[in-house]
Design a protein around this motif. Structure first.
Motif, short mmCIF file in Angstrom:
data_model
loop_
_atom_site.label_atom_id
_atom_site.label_comp_id
_atom_site.label_asym_id
_atom_site.label_seq_id
_atom_site.Cartn_x
_atom_site.Cartn_y
_atom_site.Cartn_z
N GLN A 1 0.84 -1.20 0.00
CA GLN A 1 0.00 0.00 0.00
C GLN A 1 0.88 1.25 0.00
O GLN A 1 2.07 1.18 0.33
CB GLN A 1 -0.89 0.01 1.24
N PRO A 2 0.35 2.39 -0.34
CA PRO A 2 1.13 3.64 -0.23
C PRO A 2 1.64 3.83 1.19
O PRO A 2 0.99 3.38 2.16
CB PRO A 2 0.13 4.73 -0.62
N TRP A 3 2.78 4.53 1.32
CA TRP A 3 3.34 4.74 2.66
C TRP A 3 2.34 5.37 3.60
O TRP A 3 2.27 4.97 4.77
CB TRP A 3 4.59 5.62 2.58
N SER A 4 1.55 6.31 3.13
CA SER A 4 0.62 7.01 4.02
C SER A 4 -0.36 6.03 4.66
O SER A 4 -0.61 6.08 5.88
CB SER A 4 -0.14 8.08 3.23
N THR A 5 -0.91 5.11 3.87
CA THR A 5 -1.85 4.13 4.40
C THR A 5 -1.16 3.18 5.37
O THR A 5 -1.67 2.89 6.46
CB THR A 5 -2.48 3.32 3.25
N ASP B 1 -3.31 10.96 3.65
CA ASP B 1 -2.87 11.02 2.25
C ASP B 1 -2.45 12.43 1.85
O ASP B 1 -1.47 12.61 1.13
CB ASP B 1 -3.97 10.52 1.32
N ALA C 1 1.03 13.45 3.79
CA ALA C 1 2.24 12.65 3.64
C ALA C 1 3.20 13.16 2.58
O ALA C 1 4.35 12.71 2.52
CB ALA C 1 1.87 11.20 3.33
N SER D 1 4.77 13.87 -1.29
CA SER D 1 4.92 13.09 -2.52
C SER D 1 5.24 11.64 -2.19
O SER D 1 5.84 11.32 -1.17
CB SER D 1 6.02 13.69 -3.40
N THR D 2 4.82 10.77 -3.08
CA THR D 2 5.02 9.34 -2.89
C THR D 2 6.49 8.97 -3.03
O THR D 2 7.17 9.43 -3.94
CB THR D 2 4.19 8.54 -3.90
N GLU D 3 6.98 8.16 -2.10
CA GLU D 3 8.34 7.62 -2.20
C GLU D 3 8.27 6.11 -2.05
O GLU D 3 7.43 5.58 -1.30
CB GLU D 3 9.25 8.20 -1.12
N PRO D 4 9.16 5.39 -2.72
CA PRO D 4 9.16 3.93 -2.57
C PRO D 4 9.75 3.53 -1.22
O PRO D 4 10.47 4.31 -0.59
CB PRO D 4 10.07 3.47 -3.72
N HIS E 1 9.87 5.08 5.18
CA HIS E 1 10.09 6.37 4.50
C HIS E 1 11.34 6.99 5.11
O HIS E 1 11.45 7.13 6.33
CB HIS E 1 8.88 7.27 4.73
#
Length: 283
Positions: free
Chosen positions: A135-139, A173, A176, A178-181, A212
């Motif tokens: 899932q995305p880091w935020s979730t 969401d 958090a 920008s999305t990072e892997p 993160h």
């Protein structure tokens, strides 16, 4: 008292001297000298279950694939003891801080396939949900790092303060960034888990997992560390950070502060509330 016979069997050498260094959480701390003159650091408990194994797994994982690793070597581990080399402490310097920033960036440069880890996690002696998640880091952060400790520490908070943290979780969401892997992080990187020795900062006592990278940097800032500005300058020269990352520091600090709320009670109530308030304000 340290079980010298057990330590001797674990290291397959005699033990000459032991210096007791006090206790922390559910274990005692010691400096021992072996028959061949090597000094080692020992965590010991009557039976710590998988806690020491989790720490050892995290140390080994953080060190994998990194030349001249800034991570303490695991010499031996079982359910009763964790043994590391003794790191003679020295004063931190600007040069060591800059090297540490580069070293930490190198550790963070190793990607992972999912958030979490392949072993059951612990932070201090509290269970840490490391169930791998894509899932995305935020979730993942909300479900695996915020909610469990809000549930365990809610009795130290007023209803309005609980609702405040629930609002952070509801808006995670947008807060958090920008999305990072997922990437390898220490997971409990306060100043006490960096030993300045041999001209560098050495990582000990992790709650390692794929997370993160801003989390480690926020933790360094939480209780303060010498030459933090030089650590960050050197880190960002190696790996730039996403725009606005300082605004997200309170969000990343909310998890360790909730952990402290569970461990130590209401003395951390105001810090938890301040972090949640700041995270929402920044968002």
């Amino acid at each position: 008292m340290l079980d010298n016979a057990h330590l001797s069997r674990l290291l397959e050498t005699s033990i000459d001297t032991v210096v007791d260094l006090g206790a922390r959480h559910s274990w005692t701390l010691h400096r021992a000298t072996t028959g061949n003159g090597q000094q080692v650091f020992v965590k010991a408990a009557a039976d710590c279950g998988p806690v020491f194994a989790a720490e050892a797994a995290g140390l080994r994982w953080l060190a994998t694939g990194t030349e001249s690793s800034p991570v303490a070597e695991v010499l031996a581990v079982d359910e009763k003891m964790l043994v590391l080399p003794w790191l003679a402490p020295h004063a931190s310097t600007v040069e060591a801080a800059r090297r540490f920033g580069q070293d930490l960036a190198t550790v963070h440069s190793h990607p992972a396939e999912a958030f979490g880890a392949d072993w059951d996690g612990y932070i201090a002696d509290l269970a840490l949900d490391n169930t791998p998640s894509t899932q995305p880091w935020s979730t993942w952060y909300a479900e695996a790092r915020l909610l469990p400790y809000l549930r365990d520490g809610h009795q130290h908070l007023e209803p309005a303060e609980i609702r405040l943290i629930e609002e952070v979780i509801a808006r995670i969401d947008s807060l958090a960034g920008s999305t990072e892997p997922p990437t390898r992080i220490h997971g409990d990187l306060w100043s006490g888990n960096v030993v300045w020795s041999g001209g560098r900062g050495v990582l000990i006592d992790p709650a390692a997992h794929a997370g993160h990278r801003e989390t480690d940097l926020a933790m360094l800032a939480l209780f303060g560390i010498d030459h933090l500005d030089h650590i960050l300058d050197s880190y960002t020269e190696a790996i730039p950070l996403a725009d606005g990352w300082p605004d997200r520091i309170p969000l990343h600090q909310l998890h360790p502060l909730l952990v402290h709320l569970v461990l130590f009670g209401a003395r951390y109530r105001s810090a938890v509330v301040e972090a949640a308030t700041a995270a929402l304000r920044a968002g």
